[in-house]
Design a protein around this motif. Structure first.
Motif, mmCIF file in Angstrom:
data_model
loop_
_atom_site.group_PDB
_atom_site.id
_atom_site.type_symbol
_atom_site.label_atom_id
_atom_site.label_comp_id
_atom_site.label_asym_id
_atom_site.label_seq_id
_atom_site.Cartn_x
_atom_site.Cartn_y
_atom_site.Cartn_z
ATOM 1 N N VAL A 1 0.846 -1.181 0.000
ATOM 2 C CA VAL A 1 0.000 0.000 0.000
ATOM 3 C C VAL A 1 0.882 1.231 0.000
ATOM 4 N N GLN A 2 0.529 2.191 -0.813
ATOM 5 C CA GLN A 2 1.219 3.475 -0.830
ATOM 6 C C GLN A 2 0.238 4.555 -0.383
ATOM 7 N N LEU A 3 0.725 5.448 0.466
ATOM 8 C CA LEU A 3 -0.090 6.538 0.992
ATOM 9 C C LEU A 3 0.586 7.860 0.682
ATOM 10 N N VAL A 4 -0.172 8.798 0.138
ATOM 11 C CA VAL A 4 0.370 10.104 -0.200
ATOM 12 C C VAL A 4 -0.514 11.175 0.415
ATOM 13 N N GLU A 5 0.079 11.944 1.328
ATOM 14 C CA GLU A 5 -0.664 13.021 1.984
ATOM 15 C C GLU A 5 -0.523 14.314 1.209
ATOM 16 N N SER A 6 -1.510 15.178 1.363
ATOM 17 C CA SER A 6 -1.453 16.526 0.801
ATOM 18 C C SER A 6 -2.367 17.421 1.614
ATOM 19 N N GLY A 7 -2.205 18.736 1.418
ATOM 20 C CA GLY A 7 -3.106 19.687 2.052
ATOM 21 C C GLY A 7 -2.528 20.450 3.227
ATOM 22 N N GLY A 8 -1.307 20.110 3.625
ATOM 23 C CA GLY A 8 -0.709 20.845 4.721
ATOM 24 C C GLY A 8 -0.343 22.256 4.316
ATOM 25 N N GLY A 9 0.051 23.052 5.306
ATOM 26 C CA GLY A 9 0.461 24.416 5.010
ATOM 27 C C GLY A 9 0.482 25.271 6.251
ATOM 28 N N LEU A 10 0.527 26.574 6.028
ATOM 29 C CA LEU A 10 0.558 27.565 7.094
ATOM 30 C C LEU A 10 -0.815 28.212 7.212
ATOM 31 N N VAL A 11 -1.322 28.275 8.426
ATOM 32 C CA VAL A 11 -2.636 28.866 8.658
ATOM 33 C C VAL A 11 -2.614 29.615 9.974
ATOM 34 N N GLN A 12 -3.414 30.642 10.091
ATOM 35 C CA GLN A 12 -3.510 31.392 11.339
ATOM 36 C C GLN A 12 -4.385 30.642 12.341
ATOM 37 N N ALA A 13 -4.134 30.900 13.593
ATOM 38 C CA ALA A 13 -4.952 30.301 14.647
ATOM 39 C C ALA A 13 -6.424 30.642 14.403
ATOM 40 N N GLY A 14 -7.261 29.639 14.609
ATOM 41 C CA GLY A 14 -8.687 29.799 14.337
ATOM 42 C C GLY A 14 -9.093 29.390 12.946
ATOM 43 N N GLY A 15 -8.126 29.192 12.082
ATOM 44 C CA GLY A 15 -8.412 28.820 10.708
ATOM 45 C C GLY A 15 -8.648 27.336 10.530
ATOM 46 N N SER A 16 -8.789 26.936 9.263
ATOM 47 C CA SER A 16 -9.107 25.554 8.929
ATOM 48 C C SER A 16 -8.206 25.043 7.816
ATOM 49 N N LEU A 17 -8.007 23.746 7.821
ATOM 50 C CA LEU A 17 -7.297 23.047 6.755
ATOM 51 C C LEU A 17 -7.933 21.677 6.581
ATOM 52 N N THR A 18 -7.826 21.151 5.376
ATOM 53 C CA THR A 18 -8.249 19.784 5.133
ATOM 54 C C THR A 18 -7.082 19.003 4.550
ATOM 55 N N LEU A 19 -6.691 17.952 5.223
ATOM 56 C CA LEU A 19 -5.640 17.070 4.732
ATOM 57 C C LEU A 19 -6.276 15.916 3.964
#
Length: 118
Positions: free
Chosen positions: A2-20
């Motif tokens: 199985v191969q797993l590839v993550e994406s979606g990380g980054g820099l965000v301000q406190a209170g913000g949102s991200l989806t990995l």
């Protein structure tokens, strides 16, 4: 294998949102347990959230109510929606899979950095 590839990380301000996102390829099925872990330098890798067969989920206490793990079996992709981010959420986030229905950790992605600024 199985191969797993993550994406979606980054820099965000406190209170913000991200989806990995974690795209899985190889021999993986809807009943394989999938999970997100995170690690900061000098500390152990900790479980953030896991999703099991039937859609059952569990979360670390520190992220309950803020993070949501989900999966799209048709796309072999697992997501981690992170809301109300805090500086202490800063870490490298890793996707992991189990060979079956058990504890993840058999397969790992390369990790994606999430940095939350105050």
């Amino acid at each position: 294998q199985v191969q797993l590839v993550e994406s979606g990380g980054g820099l965000v301000q406190a209170g913000g949102s991200l989806t990995l996102s974690c795209a899985a390829s190889g021999t993986i099925f809807s009943w394989n347990t999938m999970a997100w872990y995170r690690q900061v330098p000098g500390k152990q890798r900790d479980l953030v959230a896991a999703i099991r067969a039937g859609g059952y989920t569990n979360y670390a206490d520190s992220v309950k109510g803020r993070f949501t793990i989900s999966r799209d079996n048709a796309k072999n992709t697992v997501y981690l929606r992170m809301n109300s981010l805090k500086p202490e959420d800063t870490a490298v986030y890793y996707c992991s899979a189990a060979r079956g229905r058990g504890t993840p950790g058999d397969y790992w992605g390369q990790g994606t950095q999430v940095t939350v600024s105050s």
